[in-house]
Motif scaffolding. Structure first.
Motif, short mmCIF file in Angstrom:
data_model
loop_
_atom_site.label_atom_id
_atom_site.label_comp_id
_atom_site.label_asym_id
_atom_site.label_seq_id
_atom_site.Cartn_x
_atom_site.Cartn_y
_atom_site.Cartn_z
N ARG A 1 0.82 -1.22 0.00
CA ARG A 1 0.00 0.00 0.00
C ARG A 1 0.86 1.26 0.00
NH1 ARG A 1 -3.06 -0.24 5.21
NH2 ARG A 1 -4.08 1.65 4.44
N VAL A 2 1.90 1.28 0.82
CA VAL A 2 2.75 2.46 0.93
C VAL A 2 3.50 2.71 -0.38
CG1 VAL A 2 4.80 3.40 2.07
CG2 VAL A 2 3.00 2.33 3.44
N LEU A 3 4.09 1.67 -0.94
CA LEU A 3 4.86 1.84 -2.18
C LEU A 3 3.96 2.20 -3.35
CD1 LEU A 3 7.36 -1.13 -1.76
CD2 LEU A 3 7.81 1.30 -1.37
N GLN B 1 13.59 0.05 -6.39
CA GLN B 1 13.72 -1.06 -5.46
C GLN B 1 14.28 -0.65 -4.11
OE1 GLN B 1 16.00 -3.92 -7.75
NE2 GLN B 1 14.18 -5.15 -8.15
N ALA B 2 15.13 0.35 -4.07
CA ALA B 2 15.73 0.78 -2.81
C ALA B 2 14.71 1.42 -1.87
CB ALA B 2 16.88 1.75 -3.07
N GLN B 3 13.55 1.81 -2.40
CA GLN B 3 12.53 2.39 -1.53
C GLN B 3 11.86 1.33 -0.66
OE1 GLN B 3 10.32 4.20 -4.78
NE2 GLN B 3 10.74 6.23 -3.94
N ALA B 4 11.87 0.08 -1.10
CA ALA B 4 11.18 -0.98 -0.36
C ALA B 4 11.76 -1.20 1.03
CB ALA B 4 11.16 -2.26 -1.18
N PRO B 5 13.09 -1.37 1.19
CA PRO B 5 13.61 -1.53 2.55
C PRO B 5 13.41 -0.29 3.41
CG PRO B 5 15.40 -1.44 0.95
CD PRO B 5 14.14 -1.58 0.18
N ILE B 6 13.47 0.89 2.81
CA ILE B 6 13.22 2.12 3.57
C ILE B 6 11.80 2.11 4.13
CG2 ILE B 6 12.98 4.63 3.40
CD1 ILE B 6 15.85 3.91 3.24
N ALA B 7 10.83 1.80 3.27
CA ALA B 7 9.43 1.76 3.72
C ALA B 7 9.21 0.65 4.74
CB ALA B 7 8.51 1.56 2.52
N ALA B 8 9.90 -0.48 4.57
CA ALA B 8 9.73 -1.59 5.51
C ALA B 8 10.22 -1.22 6.91
CB ALA B 8 10.48 -2.82 4.99
N VAL B 9 11.35 -0.54 7.00
CA VAL B 9 11.85 -0.10 8.31
C VAL B 9 10.85 0.85 8.97
CG1 VAL B 9 13.69 1.13 9.51
CG2 VAL B 9 14.25 -0.40 7.63
N LEU B 10 10.29 1.75 8.19
CA LEU B 10 9.30 2.68 8.74
C LEU B 10 8.07 1.94 9.25
CD1 LEU B 10 9.54 5.48 6.01
CD2 LEU B 10 10.43 5.60 8.36
N LEU B 11 7.62 0.93 8.50
CA LEU B 11 6.43 0.18 8.90
C LEU B 11 6.65 -0.62 10.18
CD1 LEU B 11 5.13 -1.05 5.44
CD2 LEU B 11 3.90 0.42 7.04
N MET B 12 7.89 -0.94 10.49
CA MET B 12 8.17 -1.63 11.75
C MET B 12 7.92 -0.73 12.96
SD MET B 12 11.71 -3.62 10.87
CE MET B 12 11.91 -4.54 9.34
N HIS B 13 7.78 0.59 12.72
CA HIS B 13 7.68 1.53 13.83
C HIS B 13 6.42 2.39 13.82
CE1 HIS B 13 12.02 0.61 13.57
NE2 HIS B 13 12.02 0.82 14.86
#
Length: 501
Positions: free
Chosen positions: A181-183, A197-209
């Motif tokens: 949803r975020v991406l 593709q580099a945006q995916a790990p950035i968004a994933a770290v944010l979603l953990m918090h």
């Protein structure tokens, strides 16, 4: 076409170091297929058959890649004190940012308490302000269908993001759904950029918090304010920053700079994944969080400092360089960094002490931009100037200020004596009595004329009414009654005003 990290940036780590994986490759328990259909289970690790696995305090499966061993624990009493201080800052954010920004920076360097990290990142990045300025925007983007060319690429990348974290273990689980949803929302918010593709790990770290909507606006701030141009189609901004990093390395570690120059190793071969993913796929997780705490507060200079520290520690002495006789050995050394170098306390101390400032970075940026224009022409995807940290972002995009409302600091009962308003009350009482004095002194003059006096006045031709005859106002009050009414209003207003002082 999606901007691929394999083609234009970080390569997927080989074999053992790979973060890619699927539910099948994680060897779930026998009841995993049935568990996937149960929506009442609490986490994606449970729905994927990992309920019996132990999870570390960061959410990673113990024993997996990404999980950490023994960590230096902050004493509970110290942690509670830090939480109290951060709560005070967050509840008075504008005041702290305006007057005590250095204190905020020092506290970010010490580490944000885990319970408040997500909220603090939103305040530091300006994501909270963006959310307030755009109510309902994320929901609107979330409900939109999206561009099919990006949706297919995003969906293929979902299972590669932290597959050993409980949020993202399950294919199609809550974590992967929110990440999608975020991406997708970002591709609609910035269709000219699309998805990288580099945006995916950035968004994933944010979603953990934080929840998906807050994570989306923090991602927007990272892409537009902290790292503008990093995820554009040509990746020109990351190429410029590679040259800036290499130039700064000459001052920080001449030995490492000389070795990389002799080996003719382009900075993009080792720094692209570091910078574009903000070290989220490179460092131990405790170090990642500490770096991000400082990054949100101080901006991209933290990313440069971390990169310079890693290069200096890996190649900064003749002894370390002797074992790297070729390009392959050098790249492998930078991909398999010593755990001691990446350890949280050591790395943070080195980063804080490294004398690299925003001014140096911007000066080098101008130099490298001029060289780029001389050799390659103008940038095809020029990016807006980046903002160095929370203070610069707040000054550029101040949040909405609440309207000032009178709020009494002291509330008193209506009959309580007011020490500060005795003189004022006397004055108003005198004003209240003043209209009565002429009535006593004038005697009979204020009384209405008798019928005989009225006839006599008419006979003498005096058609004007007596001057002292009171006339009633539209409300039926005599003048003295009206004055008395107004003086009471004045007294009440004055008492109310004193109460709010």
């Amino acid at each position: 076409m999606a901007k691929s990290l394999e083609e234009n940036g970080p390569r997927a780590p080989a074999a053992e170091g790979s973060l890619s994986g699927t539910r099948e490759s994680l060897a779930p328990g026998p009841d995993a297929a049935a568990a996937d259909e149960l929506s009442s289970l609490g986490s994606d690790s449970e729905t994927n058959g990992f309920a019996e696995r132990r999870i570390d305090k960061f959410g990673f499966i113990v024993g997996s890649q990404g999980a950490e061993g023994a960590l230096e624990e902050v004493p509970l009493e110290v942690l509670r004190q830090r939480e109290s201080k951060w709560l005070d800052m967050l509840n008075n954010w504008d005041k702290w940012m305006a007057k005590k920004h250095k204190k905020i920076r020092l506290r970010c360097q010490k580490g944000i308490p885990p319970s408040l990290r997500g909220r603090a990142w939103q305040y530091l990045s300006g994501g909270k302000v963006k959310l307030q300025q755009n109510p309902g925007k994320f929901d609107e983007l979330d409900m939109s269908p999206g561009d099919p060319k990006w949706l297919d690429v995003i969906e293929r990348d979902l299972h590669r993001q932290f597959p050993f974290h409980e949020m993202f273990v399950s294919r199609g689980g809550h974590g992967q759904q929110d990440l999608f949803r975020v991406l997708k929302a970002y591709t609609l918010y910035r269709p000219e950029e699309g998805y990288c593709q580099a945006q995916a790990p950035i968004a994933a770290v944010l979603l953990m918090h934080m929840p998906a909507e807050q994570a989306f606006w923090c991602l927007v701030q990272i892409c537009e304010k902290y790292l503008p141009g990093y995820y554009s189609e040509k990746l020109e901004a990351i190429q410029l920053d590679g040259e800036i990093l290499f130039s700064l390395l000459q001052k920080v570690s001449p030995v490492a700079h000389k070795h990389l120059s002799q080996q003719k190793i382009d900075p993009l071969l080792y720094m692209t994944e570091w910078f574009m993913c903000a070290f989220s796929r490179t460092l131990p997780w405790s170090s990642v969080l500490r770096v991000w705490d400082m990054f949100f507060c101080e901006g991209v200079k933290i990313i440069f400092r971390v990169g310079l520290v890693l290069l200096k520690q890996a190649l900064g002495s003749p002894e370390k360089v002797r074992g790297c006789q070729g390009q392959y050995e050098t790249i492998e050394r930078l991909r398999s960094l010593s755990p001691k170098v990446m350890q949280e306390a050591f790395l943070v101390q080195e980063v804080v002490e490294l004398p690299v400032t925003e001014r140096q970075i911007e000066r080098e940026h101008l130099i490298q931009l001029r060289r780029w224009q001389e050799t390659r022409g103008e940038l095809q995807c020029p990016s807006p100037p980046r903002l160095h940290g929370a203070k610069a972002i707040l000054e550029a995009e101040p949040g909405p200020r609440p309207s000032l409302q009178p709020s009494p600091s002291i509330r008193l009962p209506p009959d309580a004596p007011l020490s500060g308003s005795k003189g004022k009350s006397k004055t108003s009482k005198q004003v209240q009595k003043e209209p009565r004095k002429p009535a006593k002194e004038s005697g009979q003059q204020d009384r209405p004329p008798t019928p005989s006096q009225a006839k006599a006045a008419a006979a003498t031709g005096d058609a004007s009414p007596p001057q002292d005859v009171p006339t009633k106002d539209p409300q039926g009050l005599a003048p003295q009654d009206s004055a008395h009414h107004h003086s009471r209003e004045s007294l009440t207003s004055q008492e109310s005003e004193d109460t709010y002082l």
